[in-house]
Design a protein around this motif. Structure first.
Motif, PDB file in Angstrom:
ATOM      1  N   ALA A 162      19.436  57.236  13.503  1.00  0.00           N
ATOM      2  CA  ALA A 162      20.633  56.629  12.919  1.00  0.00           C
ATOM      3  C   ALA A 162      21.699  57.690  12.661  1.00  0.00           C
ATOM      4  CB  ALA A 162      20.278  55.910  11.622  1.00  0.00           C
ATOM      5  N   VAL A 163      21.296  58.851  12.187  1.00  0.00           N
ATOM      6  CA  VAL A 163      22.250  59.937  11.939  1.00  0.00           C
ATOM      7  C   VAL A 163      22.865  60.405  13.259  1.00  0.00           C
ATOM      8  CG1 VAL A 163      22.482  62.309  11.131  1.00  0.00           C
ATOM      9  CG2 VAL A 163      21.149  60.694   9.824  1.00  0.00           C
ATOM     10  N   THR A 164      22.041  60.519  14.299  1.00  0.00           N
ATOM     11  CA  THR A 164      22.545  60.930  15.611  1.00  0.00           C
ATOM     12  C   THR A 164      23.552  59.920  16.132  1.00  0.00           C
ATOM     13  OG1 THR A 164      20.451  62.022  16.091  1.00  0.00           O
ATOM     14  CG2 THR A 164      21.871  61.532  17.958  1.00  0.00           C
ATOM     15  N   LEU A 165      23.251  58.634  16.014  1.00  0.00           N
ATOM     16  CA  LEU A 165      24.168  57.596  16.482  1.00  0.00           C
ATOM     17  C   LEU A 165      25.480  57.637  15.706  1.00  0.00           C
ATOM     18  CD1 LEU A 165      24.601  55.143  18.314  1.00  0.00           C
ATOM     19  CD2 LEU A 165      23.668  53.746  16.459  1.00  0.00           C
ATOM     20  N   LYS A 166      25.405  57.780  14.386  1.00  0.00           N
ATOM     21  CA  LYS A 166      26.617  57.839  13.563  1.00  0.00           C
ATOM     22  C   LYS A 166      27.468  59.057  13.913  1.00  0.00           C
ATOM     23  CE  LYS A 166      24.501  55.386   9.732  1.00  0.00           C
ATOM     24  NZ  LYS A 166      23.907  55.503   8.412  1.00  0.00           N
ATOM     25  N   PHE A 167      26.836  60.213  14.129  1.00  0.00           N
ATOM     26  CA  PHE A 167      27.583  61.409  14.504  1.00  0.00           C
ATOM     27  C   PHE A 167      28.226  61.239  15.869  1.00  0.00           C
ATOM     28  CE2 PHE A 167      25.995  63.340  10.841  1.00  0.00           C
ATOM     29  CZ  PHE A 167      26.453  64.633  10.717  1.00  0.00           C
ATOM     30  N   MET A 168      27.505  60.619  16.816  1.00  0.00           N
ATOM     31  CA  MET A 168      28.065  60.409  18.147  1.00  0.00           C
ATOM     32  C   MET A 168      29.271  59.482  18.095  1.00  0.00           C
ATOM     33  SD  MET A 168      24.580  60.156  20.420  1.00  0.00           S
ATOM     34  CE  MET A 168      25.410  59.484  21.831  1.00  0.00           C
ATOM     35  N   ILE A 169      29.194  58.422  17.301  1.00  0.00           N
ATOM     36  CA  ILE A 169      30.320  57.498  17.172  1.00  0.00           C
ATOM     37  C   ILE A 169      31.499  58.188  16.493  1.00  0.00           C
ATOM     38  CG2 ILE A 169      31.098  55.405  15.990  1.00  0.00           C
ATOM     39  CD1 ILE A 169      28.274  54.267  16.518  1.00  0.00           C
ATOM     40  N   PHE A 170      31.231  58.922  15.423  1.00  0.00           N
ATOM     41  CA  PHE A 170      32.310  59.580  14.672  1.00  0.00           C
ATOM     42  C   PHE A 170      33.034  60.620  15.522  1.00  0.00           C
ATOM     43  CE2 PHE A 170      33.827  62.929  11.775  1.00  0.00           C
ATOM     44  CZ  PHE A 170      34.670  62.175  10.977  1.00  0.00           C
ATOM     45  N   PHE A 171      32.275  61.566  16.094  1.00  0.00           N
ATOM     46  CA  PHE A 171      32.906  62.625  16.874  1.00  0.00           C
ATOM     47  C   PHE A 171      33.357  62.129  18.241  1.00  0.00           C
ATOM     48  CE2 PHE A 171      30.357  65.162  13.872  1.00  0.00           C
ATOM     49  CZ  PHE A 171      31.387  65.894  13.320  1.00  0.00           C
ATOM     50  N   GLY A 172      32.634  61.176  18.812  1.00  0.00           N
ATOM     51  CA  GLY A 172      33.016  60.629  20.111  1.00  0.00           C
ATOM     52  C   GLY A 172      34.319  59.861  20.050  1.00  0.00           C
ATOM     53  N   SER A 173      34.530  59.122  18.966  1.00  0.00           N
ATOM     54  CA  SER A 173      35.795  58.386  18.847  1.00  0.00           C
ATOM     55  C   SER A 173      36.962  59.351  18.695  1.00  0.00           C
ATOM     56  CB  SER A 173      35.736  57.425  17.662  1.00  0.00           C
ATOM     57  OG  SER A 173      35.594  58.141  16.444  1.00  0.00           O
ATOM     58  N   GLY A 174      36.784  60.414  17.959  1.00  0.00           N
ATOM     59  CA  GLY A 174      37.846  61.412  17.828  1.00  0.00           C
ATOM     60  C   GLY A 174      38.157  62.100  19.149  1.00  0.00           C
ATOM     61  N   PHE A 175      37.145  62.281  19.981  1.00  0.00           N
ATOM     62  CA  PHE A 175      37.348  62.903  21.292  1.00  0.00           C
ATOM     63  C   PHE A 175      37.996  61.928  22.267  1.00  0.00           C
ATOM     64  CE2 PHE A 175      35.832  64.065  25.542  1.00  0.00           C
ATOM     65  CZ  PHE A 175      36.284  65.379  25.606  1.00  0.00           C
ATOM     66  N   ALA A 176      37.681  60.625  22.147  1.00  0.00           N
ATOM     67  CA  ALA A 176      38.156  59.631  23.102  1.00  0.00           C
ATOM     68  C   ALA A 176      39.579  59.150  22.825  1.00  0.00           C
ATOM     69  CB  ALA A 176      37.204  58.442  23.098  1.00  0.00           C
ATOM     70  N   ILE A 177      40.057  59.270  21.612  1.00  0.00           N
ATOM     71  CA  ILE A 177      41.381  58.742  21.261  1.00  0.00           C
ATOM     72  C   ILE A 177      42.496  59.305  22.149  1.00  0.00           C
ATOM     73  CG2 ILE A 177      43.145  58.769  19.434  1.00  0.00           C
ATOM     74  CD1 ILE A 177      40.903  58.164  17.454  1.00  0.00           C
ATOM     75  N   PRO A 178      42.582  60.614  22.394  1.00  0.00           N
ATOM     76  CA  PRO A 178      43.668  61.100  23.258  1.00  0.00           C
ATOM     77  C   PRO A 178      43.604  60.513  24.678  1.00  0.00           C
ATOM     78  CG  PRO A 178      42.665  62.917  22.103  1.00  0.00           C
ATOM     79  CD  PRO A 178      41.826  61.718  21.824  1.00  0.00           C
ATOM     80  N   PHE A 179      42.411  60.319  25.198  1.00  0.00           N
ATOM     81  CA  PHE A 179      42.281  59.742  26.533  1.00  0.00           C
ATOM     82  C   PHE A 179      42.693  58.275  26.538  1.00  0.00           C
ATOM     83  CE2 PHE A 179      39.343  63.326  26.495  1.00  0.00           C
ATOM     84  CZ  PHE A 179      39.804  64.027  27.616  1.00  0.00           C
ATOM     85  N   ALA A 180      42.351  57.541  25.484  1.00  0.00           N
ATOM     86  CA  ALA A 180      42.749  56.137  25.379  1.00  0.00           C
ATOM     87  C   ALA A 180      44.265  56.015  25.250  1.00  0.00           C
ATOM     88  CB  ALA A 180      42.059  55.483  24.194  1.00  0.00           C
ATOM     89  N   VAL A 181      44.887  56.890  24.481  1.00  0.00           N
ATOM     90  CA  VAL A 181      46.342  56.873  24.328  1.00  0.00           C
ATOM     91  C   VAL A 181      47.003  57.210  25.660  1.00  0.00           C
ATOM     92  CG1 VAL A 181      48.280  58.058  23.221  1.00  0.00           C
ATOM     93  CG2 VAL A 181      46.299  57.373  21.872  1.00  0.00           C
ATOM     94  N   LEU A 182      46.471  58.189  26.366  1.00  0.00           N
ATOM     95  CA  LEU A 182      47.020  58.553  27.674  1.00  0.00           C
ATOM     96  C   LEU A 182      46.928  57.388  28.647  1.00  0.00           C
ATOM     97  CD1 LEU A 182      48.102  60.793  29.567  1.00  0.00           C
ATOM     98  CD2 LEU A 182      45.713  61.213  30.177  1.00  0.00           C
ATOM     99  N   ARG A 183      45.784  56.726  28.670  1.00  0.00           N
ATOM    100  CA  ARG A 183      45.617  55.566  29.581  1.00  0.00           C
ATOM    101  C   ARG A 183      46.592  54.466  29.211  1.00  0.00           C
ATOM    102  NH1 ARG A 183      42.886  50.783  30.610  1.00  0.00           N
ATOM    103  NH2 ARG A 183      42.045  50.651  32.708  1.00  0.00           N
ATOM    104  N   PHE A 184      46.755  54.203  27.918  1.00  0.00           N
ATOM    105  CA  PHE A 184      47.702  53.185  27.465  1.00  0.00           C
ATOM    106  C   PHE A 184      49.123  53.514  27.915  1.00  0.00           C
ATOM    107  CE2 PHE A 184      50.709  51.768  24.179  1.00  0.00           C
ATOM    108  CZ  PHE A 184      50.539  50.387  24.285  1.00  0.00           C
ATOM    109  N   GLN A 185      49.509  54.774  27.779  1.00  0.00           N
ATOM    110  CA  GLN A 185      50.872  55.184  28.161  1.00  0.00           C
ATOM    111  C   GLN A 185      51.059  55.118  29.684  1.00  0.00           C
ATOM    112  OE1 GLN A 185      53.558  55.896  26.334  1.00  0.00           O
ATOM    113  NE2 GLN A 185      52.397  55.369  24.506  1.00  0.00           N
ATOM    114  N   MET A 186      50.023  55.464  30.440  1.00  0.00           N
ATOM    115  CA  MET A 186      50.151  55.438  31.907  1.00  0.00           C
ATOM    116  C   MET A 186      50.250  54.005  32.439  1.00  0.00           C
ATOM    117  SD  MET A 186      50.061  58.569  33.051  1.00  0.00           S
ATOM    118  CE  MET A 186      49.382  58.605  34.686  1.00  0.00           C
ATOM    119  N   LEU A 187      49.614  53.048  31.740  1.00  0.00           N
ATOM    120  CA  LEU A 187      49.664  51.652  32.190  1.00  0.00           C
ATOM    121  C   LEU A 187      50.912  50.928  31.751  1.00  0.00           C
ATOM    122  CD1 LEU A 187      45.942  50.598  31.665  1.00  0.00           C
ATOM    123  CD2 LEU A 187      47.103  51.135  33.820  1.00  0.00           C
ATOM    124  N   LYS A 188      51.700  51.502  30.854  1.00  0.00           N
ATOM    125  CA  LYS A 188      52.934  50.865  30.392  1.00  0.00           C
ATOM    126  C   LYS A 188      53.993  50.847  31.443  1.00  0.00           C
ATOM    127  CE  LYS A 188      54.681  52.318  26.474  1.00  0.00           C
ATOM    128  NZ  LYS A 188      55.070  52.615  25.137  1.00  0.00           N
TER     129      LYS A 188
END
Length: 68
Positions: free
Chosen positions: A42-68
Motif C-alpha cells: 500500500a505504501v509503494t502504491l501511494k508513493f507511486m501515485i504521489f510521485f508519478g502524478s507529479g512527474f506526469a503533469i508536465p507531459f499532460a499539460v504539453l499534450r493538452f497544449q499540442m492538441l489545442k
C-alpha cells in the motif's frame, strides 16, 4: 581526546532528547508519520501515485497544449 568527548556529549544529548520528547511511539521509526507504513504494498502504491502524478503533469499539460 576532544573529539571523543564531543561525540559522547552529542550521543547523550540525542538519547536524552528522545526520552524527553513524549512523542507517540517513543522513538519507534515511522510512528510520527501521518500515514501507516505497516503494509509495504500500500505504501509503494501511494508513493507511486504521489510521485508519478507529479512527474506526469508536465507531459499532460504539453499534450493538452499540442492538441489545442
Amino acid at each position: 581526546m576532544f573529539g571523543q568527548i564531543s561525540r559522547q556529549a552529542v550521543r547523550n544529548f540525542t538519547t536524552t532528547a528522545i526520552r524527553r520528547s513524549h512523542a507517540p511511539g517513543d522513538g519507534v521509526p515511522g510512528e510520527n508519520l501521518p500515514f501507516s507504513i505497516k503494509n509495504r504494498y500500500a505504501v509503494t502504491l501511494k508513493f507511486m501515485i504521489f510521485f508519478g502524478s507529479g512527474f506526469a503533469i508536465p507531459f499532460a499539460v504539453l499534450r493538452f497544449q499540442m492538441l489545442k
